[in-house]
Design an enzyme around this catalytic site. Sequence first.
Site, short mmCIF file in Angstrom:
data_model
loop_
_atom_site.label_atom_id
_atom_site.label_comp_id
_atom_site.label_asym_id
_atom_site.label_seq_id
_atom_site.Cartn_x
_atom_site.Cartn_y
_atom_site.Cartn_z
N TYR A 198 -1.57 -1.53 10.72
CA TYR A 198 -1.75 -1.78 9.28
C TYR A 198 -0.56 -1.22 8.50
O TYR A 198 0.01 -1.89 7.63
CB TYR A 198 -3.05 -1.16 8.80
N SER B 92 0.86 -1.18 0.00
CA SER B 92 0.00 0.00 0.00
C SER B 92 0.90 1.23 0.00
O SER B 92 2.09 1.15 0.32
CB SER B 92 -0.87 -0.01 1.27
#
Length: 264
Positions: free
Chosen positions: A155, A142
């Site tokens: 995360y 990401s």
Amino acid sequence: MNIQGKVALITGASRGIGRAIALELAKQGMQRLILIARDRQKLTEVSQEIAALGVETTIMVLDLTDTVNVNIAIAQLWRNYGPIHLLVNCAGVAHQNSFLQSKIPQLQEELSVNLLGMYTLTNLIARRMASQKQGIIVNVSSLMGKVAAPTMATYSATKFAIVGFTQALRQELAEHNIRVIALLPSLTDTDMTKNLKLFHGVIAMNPEQVAQALVRGIQNNVPEILVGWQSHLAVWCQRLAPWLMEMILHIARPKKSIPHTASV
């Protein structure tokens, strides 16, 4: 490696980016797509869409954190459908929360799915790819694997770890003719992000754009695929003016940290 006529395995394939990648690979002429996720109904729906494109599919409902069953499943898949040429690690889970309000079970789930599950599957597939002297492994990280986001501490940490894991494997597996690629999309409009409190000013892209960027990256033999102008801008800002990036994140962060959970 030309992906036409080859076999690909995609995790997190029931929705979002994983689903879009599966459909895009089908359009590119893959022979078979092996779709893995935890939702049988959604996997079946994706499988039917792909079958309509004339591509063979196999679905498997699997919890990637269940090491024993993952080992059995991969052995069966390899025996029944032959070599897997492309692995796309897309499964993941995200919890959004203030760090001071975070819970250990959430930490454990993110680490188990995003890292340990990916590690187990990649290890099993990479060993077999090495024996056949070819393969491509794509690890979906990401933009948060380059620029950490407040309210998404664990995360972000897992996505940073995926980038490091990918870089290490790229060097180790090159001698076996295995390419290892990191895919780093910015905010993408999926079921997963619908459950998150978004950062102000961030424009979401659609999953199809991410899938198309992946195919181009594979064709162009790039080691890292940053998707979207926002990703490139953020990474350059982080490198050249980290103080400015810190300021932007402070201004853009959600004003109220409300707990949210999402998974693919």
